[in-house]
Design a protein around this motif. Sequence first.
Motif, mmCIF file in Angstrom:
data_model
loop_
_atom_site.group_PDB
_atom_site.id
_atom_site.type_symbol
_atom_site.label_atom_id
_atom_site.label_comp_id
_atom_site.label_asym_id
_atom_site.label_seq_id
_atom_site.Cartn_x
_atom_site.Cartn_y
_atom_site.Cartn_z
ATOM 1 N N PHE A 21 -4.829 -2.037 8.201
ATOM 2 C CA PHE A 21 -4.689 -2.660 6.893
ATOM 3 C C PHE A 21 -4.598 -4.167 7.069
ATOM 4 C CE2 PHE A 21 -2.818 1.551 6.601
ATOM 5 C CZ PHE A 21 -3.279 2.028 5.385
ATOM 6 N N ILE A 22 -4.661 -4.866 5.946
ATOM 7 C CA ILE A 22 -4.434 -6.308 5.925
ATOM 8 C C ILE A 22 -3.232 -6.565 5.037
ATOM 9 C CG2 ILE A 22 -5.366 -8.543 5.232
ATOM 10 C CD1 ILE A 22 -8.137 -7.469 5.908
ATOM 11 N N VAL A 23 -2.339 -7.441 5.490
ATOM 12 C CA VAL A 23 -1.163 -7.809 4.712
ATOM 13 C C VAL A 23 -1.612 -8.717 3.571
ATOM 14 C CG1 VAL A 23 1.056 -8.997 4.747
ATOM 15 C CG2 VAL A 23 0.358 -7.622 6.718
ATOM 16 N N ILE A 24 -1.320 -8.298 2.331
ATOM 17 C CA ILE A 24 -1.694 -9.123 1.184
ATOM 18 C C ILE A 24 -0.468 -9.639 0.431
ATOM 19 C CG2 ILE A 24 -3.948 -8.043 0.943
ATOM 20 C CD1 ILE A 24 -2.832 -6.542 -1.486
ATOM 21 N N GLY A 25 0.723 -9.296 0.922
ATOM 22 C CA GLY A 25 1.948 -9.791 0.323
ATOM 23 C C GLY A 25 3.141 -9.464 1.202
ATOM 24 N N ILE A 26 4.202 -10.233 1.028
ATOM 25 C CA ILE A 26 5.428 -10.033 1.806
ATOM 26 C C ILE A 26 6.604 -10.055 0.846
ATOM 27 C CG2 ILE A 26 6.905 -10.978 3.623
ATOM 28 C CD1 ILE A 26 4.332 -12.256 4.793
ATOM 29 N N LEU A 39 -8.432 3.433 1.056
ATOM 30 C CA LEU A 39 -7.305 4.312 0.735
ATOM 31 C C LEU A 39 -6.302 3.575 -0.155
ATOM 32 C CD1 LEU A 39 -5.873 7.059 1.330
ATOM 33 C CD2 LEU A 39 -4.721 5.896 3.201
ATOM 34 N N ARG A 40 -6.025 2.348 0.208
ATOM 35 C CA ARG A 40 -5.108 1.501 -0.565
ATOM 36 C C ARG A 40 -5.876 0.304 -1.078
ATOM 37 N NH1 ARG A 40 -0.409 2.941 -2.920
ATOM 38 N NH2 ARG A 40 0.503 4.533 -1.633
ATOM 39 N N LYS A 41 -6.003 0.248 -2.382
ATOM 40 C CA LYS A 41 -6.756 -0.819 -3.031
ATOM 41 C C LYS A 41 -5.886 -2.060 -3.203
ATOM 42 C CE LYS A 41 -10.170 2.063 -3.981
ATOM 43 N NZ LYS A 41 -11.534 1.953 -3.669
ATOM 44 N N VAL A 42 -6.540 -3.175 -3.391
ATOM 45 C CA VAL A 42 -5.855 -4.451 -3.604
ATOM 46 C C VAL A 42 -5.010 -4.393 -4.874
ATOM 47 C CG1 VAL A 42 -6.241 -6.898 -4.097
ATOM 48 C CG2 VAL A 42 -7.593 -5.757 -2.350
ATOM 49 N N GLU A 43 -5.473 -3.654 -5.880
ATOM 50 C CA GLU A 43 -4.748 -3.550 -7.154
ATOM 51 C C GLU A 43 -3.466 -2.735 -7.031
ATOM 52 O OE1 GLU A 43 -8.004 -2.251 -6.887
ATOM 53 O OE2 GLU A 43 -8.955 -4.139 -7.430
ATOM 54 N N ASN A 44 -3.389 -1.882 -6.018
ATOM 55 C CA ASN A 44 -2.229 -1.012 -5.829
ATOM 56 C C ASN A 44 -1.887 -0.936 -4.333
ATOM 57 O OD1 ASN A 44 -0.191 0.794 -6.454
ATOM 58 N ND2 ASN A 44 -1.542 2.574 -6.297
ATOM 59 N N ASN A 75 -11.567 -5.616 -3.196
ATOM 60 C CA ASN A 75 -11.489 -4.568 -2.175
ATOM 61 C C ASN A 75 -12.608 -4.723 -1.149
ATOM 62 O OD1 ASN A 75 -9.200 -2.996 -3.090
ATOM 63 N ND2 ASN A 75 -10.449 -2.537 -4.873
ATOM 64 N N SER A 76 -13.753 -5.189 -1.597
ATOM 65 C CA SER A 76 -14.865 -5.365 -0.658
ATOM 66 C C SER A 76 -14.574 -6.494 0.330
ATOM 67 C CB SER A 76 -16.181 -5.614 -1.390
ATOM 68 O OG SER A 76 -16.151 -6.820 -2.099
ATOM 69 N N ASP A 77 -13.844 -7.524 -0.096
ATOM 70 C CA ASP A 77 -13.439 -8.597 0.824
ATOM 71 C C ASP A 77 -12.589 -8.026 1.961
ATOM 72 O OD1 ASP A 77 -14.653 -10.573 -0.752
ATOM 73 O OD2 ASP A 77 -12.786 -11.035 -1.832
ATOM 74 N N VAL A 78 -11.657 -7.160 1.602
ATOM 75 C CA VAL A 78 -10.756 -6.556 2.584
ATOM 76 C C VAL A 78 -11.527 -5.619 3.514
ATOM 77 C CG1 VAL A 78 -8.750 -5.051 2.870
ATOM 78 C CG2 VAL A 78 -8.744 -6.787 1.076
ATOM 79 N N ARG A 79 -12.370 -4.764 2.935
ATOM 80 C CA ARG A 79 -13.172 -3.828 3.745
ATOM 81 C C ARG A 79 -14.075 -4.573 4.718
ATOM 82 N NH1 ARG A 79 -13.988 -1.107 -1.185
ATOM 83 N NH2 ARG A 79 -16.039 -2.058 -1.336
#
Length: 94
Positions: A21-26, A39-44, A75-79
Amino acid sequence: MDVDIGQVVRSKAGRDKGRYFIVIGIEGDDYAFIADGVLRKVENPKKKKLKHLEIKNELIGEIKEKISNSKRLSNSDVRKALEALGYMPTGEEV
């Protein structure tokens, strides 16, 4: 544990064990919000304890910059970022 937004991590526990995964928040010193765009979208994003994550040395500056500048992260940026580093087989669907 030092983790930063945009950092690649691997889940060590839970039903997503072994996934990258990529950390998008702390949140505080104990939790990170992670997403993989499949599996885990940026929105959720998944809220996960840091002790359940293996932190990798890769930091994706493009994602960190987008989040820091309050730009839309897709989500495509993360993928694509995970695929480029070889952490997600191309075309993986869950």
